[in-house]
Design an enzyme around this catalytic site. Sequence first.
Site, PDB file in Angstrom:
ATOM      1  N   LYS A  41      -7.541  -1.279  -9.381  1.00 48.41           N
ATOM      2  CA  LYS A  41      -8.060  -0.066  -9.748  1.00 48.41           C
ATOM      3  C   LYS A  41      -6.910   0.799 -10.466  1.00 48.41           C
ATOM      4  CE  LYS A  41      -8.562   4.230  -7.070  1.00 48.41           C
ATOM      5  NZ  LYS A  41      -8.020   5.027  -5.945  1.00 48.41           N
ATOM      6  N   LYS A  73       1.619   8.805 -11.574  1.00 51.37           N
ATOM      7  CA  LYS A  73       1.404   7.829 -10.724  1.00 51.37           C
ATOM      8  C   LYS A  73       0.791   6.353 -11.304  1.00 51.37           C
ATOM      9  CE  LYS A  73      -0.403   5.656  -6.676  1.00 51.37           C
ATOM     10  NZ  LYS A  73      -1.295   5.406  -5.559  1.00 51.37           N
ATOM     11  N   THR A  78      -5.544   8.525  -5.334  1.00 49.18           N
ATOM     12  CA  THR A  78      -5.186   8.341  -6.262  1.00 49.18           C
ATOM     13  C   THR A  78      -6.434   8.224  -7.253  1.00 49.18           C
ATOM     14  OG1 THR A  78      -3.407   7.030  -5.809  1.00 49.18           O
ATOM     15  CG2 THR A  78      -4.356   6.577  -7.900  1.00 49.18           C
ATOM     16  N   LEU A 122      -8.994  10.120  -0.163  1.00 48.55           N
ATOM     17  CA  LEU A 122     -10.190   9.393  -0.445  1.00 48.55           C
ATOM     18  C   LEU A 122     -10.027   8.307  -1.493  1.00 48.55           C
ATOM     19  CD1 LEU A 122     -12.127  12.866  -0.513  1.00 48.55           C
ATOM     20  CD2 LEU A 122     -11.979  11.228   1.539  1.00 48.55           C
ATOM     21  N   PRO A 123     -11.334   7.288  -1.209  1.00 47.19           N
ATOM     22  CA  PRO A 123     -11.114   6.283  -2.190  1.00 47.19           C
ATOM     23  C   PRO A 123     -11.066   6.226  -3.530  1.00 47.19           C
ATOM     24  CG  PRO A 123     -12.763   5.855  -0.701  1.00 47.19           C
ATOM     25  CD  PRO A 123     -12.218   7.419  -0.543  1.00 47.19           C
TER      26      PRO A 123
END
EC number: 1.1.1.31
Lengths: 294, 294, 294, 294
Positions: free
Chosen positions: B244, B169, B94, B65-66
Amino acid sequence: MSNIAFIGLGNMGGPMAINLVKKGHHVIGFDLSHSASEALIAAGGQTSDSAITAAKDADVVISMLPSGKHVAELYSEEFISQLKPDTLIIDSSTIDAVTARSVAQMAASKGCKMIDAPVSGGTAGAQAGTLTFIVGGPTKDYEKARPILKCMGQNIFHAGDSGAGQVAKICNNMLLAIHMIGTSEAINLGVRHGLEPKILSEIMQKSSGRNWSLEVYNPYPGVMENAPSSRAYSGGFAVDLMTKDLGLAAEAGLETRTSTPLGNAALNLYRIWSEAGNGTSDFSSIIQFLNKHQ
Amino acid sequence: MSNIAFIGLGNMGGPMAINLVKKGHHVIGFDLSHSASEALIAAGGQTSDSAITAAKDADVVISMLPSGKHVAELYSEEFISQLKPDTLIIDSSTIDAVTARSVAQMAASKGCKMIDAPVSGGTAGAQAGTLTFIVGGPTKDYEKARPILKCMGQNIFHAGDSGAGQVAKICNNMLLAIHMIGTSEAINLGVRHGLEPKILSEIMQKSSGRNWSLEVYNPYPGVMENAPSSRAYSGGFAVDLMTKDLGLAAEAGLETRTSTPLGNAALNLYRIWSEAGNGTSDFSSIIQFLNKHQ
Amino acid sequence: MSNIAFIGLGNMGGPMAINLVKKGHHVIGFDLSHSASEALIAAGGQTSDSAITAAKDADVVISMLPSGKHVAELYSEEFISQLKPDTLIIDSSTIDAVTARSVAQMAASKGCKMIDAPVSGGTAGAQAGTLTFIVGGPTKDYEKARPILKCMGQNIFHAGDSGAGQVAKICNNMLLAIHMIGTSEAINLGVRHGLEPKILSEIMQKSSGRNWSLEVYNPYPGVMENAPSSRAYSGGFAVDLMTKDLGLAAEAGLETRTSTPLGNAALNLYRIWSEAGNGTSDFSSIIQFLNKHQ
Amino acid sequence: MSNIAFIGLGNMGGPMAINLVKKGHHVIGFDLSHSASEALIAAGGQTSDSAITAAKDADVVISMLPSGKHVAELYSEEFISQLKPDTLIIDSSTIDAVTARSVAQMAASKGCKMIDAPVSGGTAGAQAGTLTFIVGGPTKDYEKARPILKCMGQNIFHAGDSGAGQVAKICNNMLLAIHMIGTSEAINLGVRHGLEPKILSEIMQKSSGRNWSLEVYNPYPGVMENAPSSRAYSGGFAVDLMTKDLGLAAEAGLETRTSTPLGNAALNLYRIWSEAGNGTSDFSSIIQFLNKHQ
């Protein structure tokens, strides 16, 4: 085998000159320091009591000096005029490209050839003969210098015309400073979120974060046994030397109006860390500047 | 073979779900977009008209998902309560570590296992099944997820406890952004001093400036045929996605009071570049921000 | 005259509550610390053994707490429900706007009015009753609060709706940090080029460099007799408080995706300076971080 | 009344020379551009066809040139040798302090006096005769120059010895750039949180955020009717000129190893903004760089 004059027998120049002797060259060194000169004699070289006496009959003159000012002072018109025609001058000092170019131009006008050939690899590389040389100058002169440089180093790169060796070296070292600080920030961030520095480092080294600092020079204590971080940041490449190179990069940026936001930020961080009393520590100690709890 | 629910069938999730089908798993997907669902059906999967219908009988629920907001909304207490006991939840979005940890904790309290498993490798990696997964969660759950993840990716790392996958990450991507900008600055600086970008890049890649950007993703047009820089910065990893991730890194820094001067500088540079209309270009286009003459 | 509950009687809240007593208000304070409570009693106020006991019959509740977490914990739904209808809540803590807005919204839903009214002026201003209040909330509530605030401060600004007081304060303090660092850089640069810091400061203060740091808070020792720089950076506004405010500004930037390159740089510089052991020094000591020879 | 040679009759020098004529001085100007010369003649001055012809009988030589290179070229040993003994040279160009000092030293060795007297106030100030002069040089020469400078300006500061005028000016302008960017960041941040730019600006101007940018030069369109921001950033002080001054400040920092993290960041931001095609806009347009939605 060549007659080589070697000017500047310090921590870098001394072992470099000795490596030339070992490979069979006839080396006459010069340094203001007596003890530096003695080490060369002990290794089978000769020394002279002035730079010009050492250089005037040489086929090749190599210099390893602390700054552009010293290089410009050594290679005066008077000095160059006393050299044999066609003498090859190799300046291995790390200096600004403007000085490198202007001295080379003057030397050429007097019938000498001059290349800039700054090194990386530190004192350990100088002793082991594993330095990297990054050369700026005409291809013909680069080819002529190559076998000489091979006596002192492993990788010999030709970056371009006169001054290009200096430019490539400071570009490289600016990038090194940036990824060392970036690597330090990333590891600090992970550790403060509970990750193991070693595991995080391995993951990033196998991913797109990969870089030389992670690969061979991890700044976090204990992650790499042989890195300066695991011996209290002693040895290695000093904060003051990195600060000097970042200053040269900033200067090169000003000359060409190039934007280097991270390069300039790195300069300021290293300078503040140096002024706080850490100038002789290894440059990977910057991780402690960012997080004193390391 | 497992019954797998896959929530979020976009550019990343879609191909990932299809790879699971190809490896023989029974996959029921859900996405608000009709066309996304149809691609899965065409590949032999099934779809459902709500997330909970897809998930309630699954052994494994995977989500892509975003943002953290979407993840928190999907995994409500009500949703979790309707899953089979012992369902393994793999969130590959993420998102911030705080949300990741809090959702995982809640899931555990209802008898489910949840790991965070963000990916790198982009849409190309999703399609080819060569993604990198960085997992946070208990070792037992990581081991259970591993064969599933192997159907969609190549390298599977276990970064630590819950949330550690997200942290690792964003640490990696922050470092990537920093060395991409640093690499761009170094090449720009060299080029403005007359060096060939390809030669300079090779020298730095063989020296201490070495990093992933130089190795496989050179930002200077023409140096690497297959890099986004040689196709007008199309494809690749978008500026907006990097922005982002740098925002998530900045957030993680604020939470733990970690100093990330270059990471924050990178965030601002990417944000300004994005707002100037370059959000969908590949992130290596930052070299053009620094030097519009590229 | 009003019945006022005052929650949080620390270095700031204590003197503020006492000023309300002096102006004739009936003040019941609450603080976990005994000695803080005693000072209020000595000044003619009362204290209570819980926040809700102090607040339940009050016309006005004022709070001065260290962080958003404390504010959210104090103003629980349960707490608000026990207040008299129409109670005016004034939160003078410096916290993030998101928390400020969400608590105010909840209070409104229970029939109370709540404004955010963070202050500047430090402990000296709190004692002298010369604080600046920056208020966010409906105009009607601002008007109602104004006479109360006037008992504790000199300048009362209405910045906008709920949360706007917090936003305006952290915008101001971020700008303050930036021009303090900028002023320090400029003076350091002049001094290292041989200029007198006092003369240079006067020239810039009469020119376009003019700012509050130069006007009343010169960071260079000896230039201003009454500035913290002339008493070894003691007193004043602590580095740790500035670091906190810069963190709130960074958070506010992330929420709205606003680029604040200098604001973020300032945060990192102050954080590193704080971690190096200077958290309780006045924030103008940053000039020493930049130049340890000061 | 003095015989004054004025070298460099551009946008700044032209109106300055005319103001000297208006105050009764006998002015002979020189400029390579014909039209520039004609304006001076129209105002009652004279012009000459070479710098030395204009200067050789003058009591005072004033120069207003674009860069240090031009200044060094004008004031050659040959040029200085042809001047009358005791000629007072006033260089009002903005250049680096090193060049300023070395030319002044050479002039002194030939029996001339030379001061550096860079200005601020822009073309409007040059026309109105309200410039600020910041002078470096011996007190005696400063006193001698003062009445001349008063014909062209309002505030005349004596910053210190030779070169100090240049240093003080670039310190001031570096600080100006920093608080302009800081002010832009603060207003952008407030506006994105829903605050009125005018109200926020007033609050900060009355608080510790106060600075010259807020006071007379608000970067947000519409807040100040007479500021460049309210006329599409036309007129005012160009981005390219600010970039030049920030470059001089960076150079001055490198010479003295001064840390200027925000000054260097400002340089990079302005340089990128200039390269993006905004070099001739007013420098307060940097707010648009940070937030293109302005």
